[in-house]
Write an enzyme that holds these catalytic residues in place. Structure first.
Site, PDB file in Angstrom:
ATOM      1  N   HIS A 189      29.843  60.480  50.475  1.00 27.22           N
ATOM      2  CA  HIS A 189      30.992  60.005  49.727  1.00 27.22           C
ATOM      3  C   HIS A 189      29.812  59.794  48.759  1.00 27.22           C
ATOM      4  CE1 HIS A 189      31.480  55.590  49.063  1.00 27.22           C
ATOM      5  NE2 HIS A 189      32.556  56.414  47.790  1.00 27.22           N
TER       6      HIS A 189
ATOM      7  N   GLU B 160      28.771  61.432  57.115  1.00 26.25           N
ATOM      8  CA  GLU B 160      29.432  61.151  58.557  1.00 26.25           C
ATOM      9  C   GLU B 160      29.114  62.603  59.003  1.00 26.25           C
ATOM     10  OE1 GLU B 160      31.561  57.145  58.684  1.00 26.25           O
ATOM     11  OE2 GLU B 160      33.495  59.086  58.909  1.00 26.25           O
TER      12      GLU B 160
ATOM     13  N   HIS C  85      41.478  55.906  47.752  1.00 25.01           N
ATOM     14  CA  HIS C  85      41.091  56.377  48.054  1.00 25.01           C
ATOM     15  C   HIS C  85      40.322  55.742  49.877  1.00 25.01           C
ATOM     16  CE1 HIS C  85      38.512  53.297  46.631  1.00 25.01           C
ATOM     17  NE2 HIS C  85      37.527  53.905  47.116  1.00 25.01           N
TER      18      HIS C  85
ATOM     19  N   PHE D 237      27.758  57.137  51.899  1.00 25.52           N
ATOM     20  CA  PHE D 237      27.109  57.051  52.996  1.00 25.52           C
ATOM     21  C   PHE D 237      27.255  59.120  53.627  1.00 25.52           C
ATOM     22  CE2 PHE D 237      31.867  56.040  53.427  1.00 25.52           C
ATOM     23  CZ  PHE D 237      32.716  57.600  53.460  1.00 25.52           C
TER      24      PHE D 237
ATOM     25  N   PRO E 296      40.823  51.546  52.062  1.00 21.90           N
ATOM     26  CA  PRO E 296      41.023  50.713  52.252  1.00 21.90           C
ATOM     27  C   PRO E 296      39.398  49.700  51.530  1.00 21.90           C
ATOM     28  CG  PRO E 296      40.579  51.135  54.352  1.00 21.90           C
ATOM     29  CD  PRO E 296      40.070  52.154  53.962  1.00 21.90           C
TER      30      PRO E 296
END
Ligand SMILES: Nc1nc2c(ncn2[C@@H]2O[C@H](COP(=O)(O)O)[C@@H](O)[C@H]2O)c(=O)[nH]1
Ligand code: MN
Length: 521
Positions: A250, A223, A434, A221, A436
Site C-alpha cells: 500500500h 505486508e 478500500h 505499509f 475501514p
C-alpha cells in the site's frame, strides 16, 4: 491596491474568529513564501490556536482555495475564511453562482447499515451531490465519515472534474503480489530508467523520484500475508489460493500527487499530471515489490537490481526484464484515490461491465435522448478511498480486490458483483471500499492504548503480524496500529455484501508487517 480586510474563523467553531488585514503586497499564489494563504494559516495558528491548517474554505459557500485562481475569485473585503484541519465544510452552502447549474436530481446510494454514519456526514454528502454542477450520482461506502472528508465517497460527474472532491493524494492504491527496503533506491539515472515504461517516462524529477521504491509513512505499509481461506480454484489466471504467501503493498506517489494539486493550471494540464502521478505510483509499487523480492529470493538474478548499493548503471534491457517478471507475479493492482474518465454513454452495448452499466443507466437517466441517438460524452469517477471494480484498461470486471482491515485483522478478499439489482455497478459508482479506516487518531491510540496495554507484546500475539521495525519511536507503532484503532472490517464487509455489490471469496492474515513511522524516504 489597498489591503484586504477579512475575518478568519475556525471551520468547526465559527464563533471563534478574528479580523485580519492582508497587505496588498501578499501574493495570491499559495506556494509563494509571503502568500495570503501563508498569512491566513499563520494568523489562524497564532490567533485561533489551530495548529494544523490543511484547508481554507469560504464561509457561506464552502468553496475551497486550492490554487491562485481560487484566491483571485473569492478574496474581497469582509469575506470570512474558515480554516479546516482537513474536515469538510461545516454549514449550509448558500445559494450562489453554482445554483444555476445545481443538480437536484443527482442520485445518492449510501451503502451503510450496520456501520453507523452520522447525520452531519449525510447532510454534507447530499449538499455536495445536489450543489456541485454536473454530478449525476454519489455513493457513500460504509466507512464514509465527514471527519475524514470525502473518504470513501465516489461521485460520477459528467464532463467536469471537481478537484476538491479528490484533493492531493490522487494516486494512492494497493497491489497484491504473489509472494531491503530502506532509503533511496540507486541513482537518479536508474530511477529514470525504471520510470521509462515504453514511450512515456513518468519521471517527476529528482526531488520526487528520489523516493521511488520506498513505502512512506502514515497508513502505508507492505505486508507479507498468508491466504487463510480462498474459494478461488487454481487452473486459470492469477488468483490467491489457500496457504499461499503473498505480499500486499500500500503506497502511492510519495508527495508528488499533492504537488500536482498545487500546480495545476487547466483541466487538461491537471489530468496529464494526474495520470503521470498515477503511473509513477504504480511503478513505485512495482519497485517496492522488486526490493522485497531481492530480499526474499536472494538467488534470483532478475531481482538483483532491487539491491543497494548500485554497482553499475542499469541498462534498458535489464530493467525491462525485471519489470516484465514483476508483472507476471502481480495479482491485482488498483488506485483507490483518483479521477477516472469513462465514456458516456458507451455504445454499442457490449458485454463489458461498463457497457452493461452504461446501457442500463442511459435509459433511466434520459441523457440526451431527444433524438434517440445519445451524444458521446464523458463521466469522471472521483474515487476517494475506494477501489475500482473493473480493470480500467479492459473494462472487464476484477475478480479480486483487497479490503485490508489493520495490521492485526484480516484482509478480506472481495469479488465485485454486477447485477441488475445494482444497476450493473452504478449503485456503487463502480467502486468498493478500500479499507475501514481509523476509528481513532494515531495520537489518541498512542495515549489511550499504551495505558490499556502496558506491555505492547500483548498486541502482537497471537495471530498478529510481527513488526520489522525496532527502536523506541517505532515501538509506538504497536499502539498506533492496534486493531482497536481501526473500524470493524467485518462490518464494512457485511454492508457491502448485503448491498449486493460484493461477495467474500476468502481472507489473508498478516505475518510480517513493514511500515515506517517517520518518513525519511
Ligand atoms: N492489512 C492492513 N491494513 C491496514 C493497515 N493499516 C491500515 N490498513 C487499512 O488500509 C486502509 C488504507 O487506507 P488509506 O486511506 O490510508 O489509503 C485503511 O482503511 C486501513 O483500514 C495494516 O497495517 N495492514
Ligand atoms: Mn491509500
Amino acid at each position: 491596491m489597498p489591503a484586504t480586510r477579512i475575518t478568519i474563523a475556525l471551520n468547526v467553531k465559527q464563533s471563534q474568529k478574528a479580523p485580519l488585514l492582508l497587505p496588498a503586497s501578499a501574493s495570491l499564489n499559495p506556494s509563494s513564501p509571503n502568500s495570503c494563504h501563508f498569512l491566513v494559516v499563520k494568523a489562524t495558528q497564532s490567533k485561533l490556536r489551530l495548529k494544523k491548517v490543511s484547508r481554507i474554505l469560504v464561509a457561506g459557500t464552502g468553496q475551497e482555495f486550492c490554487a491562485e485562481s481560487g484566491w483571485k475569485d473569492a478574496l474581497k473585503d469582509d469575506v470570512t475564511l474558515l480554516s479546516s484541519a482537513s474536515e469538510e465544510y461545516v454549514g449550509v452552502r448558500k445559494e450562489n453562482a453554482l445554483r444555476d447549474q445545481a443538480n437536484p436530481h443527482c442520485t445518492i446510494s449510501i451503502l451503510a447499515q450496520r456501520v453507523p454514519v452520522d447525520q452531519l456526514s449525510i447532510t454534507q454528502l447530499e449538499t455536495t451531490a445536489h450543489t456541485l454542477p454536473r454530478l449525476i450520482h454519489a455513493t457513500a461506502q460504509p466507512t464514509y465519515t465527514l471527519a475524514r472528508s470525502f473518504l470513501l465517497v465516489q461521485y460520477l460527474c459528467q464532463g467536469w472534474i471537481h478537484l476538491p472532491l479528490i484533493r492531493g493524494d490522487i494516486e494512492c492504491g494497493m497491489t497484491w503480489w504473489l509472494r531491503g527496503l530502506e532509503g533511496p533506491w540507486r541513482r537518479q539515472s536508474d530511477r529514470k530508467e525504471w520510470l521509462a515504461n515504453g514511450k512515456e517516462c513518468s519521471s517527476a524529477g529528482e526531488q520526487w523520484d528520489s523516493a521511488l521504491g520506498t513505502i512512506g509513512a502514515g497508513n502505508h505499509f507492505a505486508e507479507i500475508q498468508v491466504v487463510e481461506s480462498s474459494s478461488m480454484t487454481s487452473g486459470g489466471g492469477l488468483g490467491l489460493y489457500e496457504d499461499e504467501v503473498v505480499l500486499l503493498v500500500h503506497s502511492g506517489s510519495r508527495g508528488y500527487g499533492g504537488h500536482v494539486l498545487e500546480k495545476y493550471t487547466s483541466m487538461e494540464e491537471y489530468m496529464k499530471e494526474h495520470d503521470k502521478a498515477c503511473r509513477w505510483a504504480k511503478s513505485n509499487r512495482d519497485l517496492i515489490a522488486l526490493r522485497f523480492l531481492s530480499c526474499l529470493e536472494p538467488g534470483e538474478e532478475t531481482w538483483e537490481i532491487g539491491c543497494n548499493p548500485p554497482t553499475e548503471d542499469l541498462n534498458h534491457e535489464i530493467v525491462s526484464q525485471a519489470r516484465a517478471r514483476i508483472q507476471e507475479r502481480k495479482v491485482v493492482d488498483i488506485w483507490h484515490n483518483n479521477v477516472e474518465r469513462i465514456e458516456w454513454p458507451l455504445g454499442p452495448p457490449s458485454t463489458t461491465i461498463a457497457g452493461l452499466f452504461l446501457e442500463e443507466k442511459t435509459s433511466s437517466l434520459s441523457l440526451d435522448t431527444d433524438h434517440g441517438t445519445p451524444q458521446k460524452d464523458y463521466m469522471y469517477i472521483h474515487r476517494k478511498g475506494a477501489a475500482p471494480t473493473y480493470n480500467p484498461s479492459t473494462s472487464l470486471p476484477l475478480s479480486i480486490l483487497p479490503l485490508p482491515g489493520s495490521r492485526g485483522t484480516p484482509t478480506i478478499m472481495l469479488r465485485p458483483l454486477f447485477s441488475e439489482a445494482t444497476s450493473w455497478g452504478f449503485k456503487s459508482a463502480l467502486s468498493l471500499a478500500h479499507g475501514p479506516g481509523r476509528s481513532m487518531s494515531r495520537a489518541k491510540a498512542l495515549s489511550s492504548l499504551s495505558q490499556k496495554y502496558k506491555n505492547p507484546d500483548v498486541l502482537l500475539q497471537p495471530n498478529s503480524a510481527s513488526q520489522s521495525q525496532g527502536g523506541p519511536n517505532e515501538q509506538d507503532l504497536v499502539w498506533e496500529e492496534a486493531p482497536e484503532a481501526y473500524k470493524d472490517v467485518y462490518a464494512v464487509c457485511d454492508d457491502l455484501v448485503r448491498e449486493g455489490v460484493a461477495e467474500v471469496i476468502g481472507w489473508c492474515r498478516a505475518r510480517v508487517s513493514y511500515r515506517v513511522r517517520n518518513d525519511l524516504g
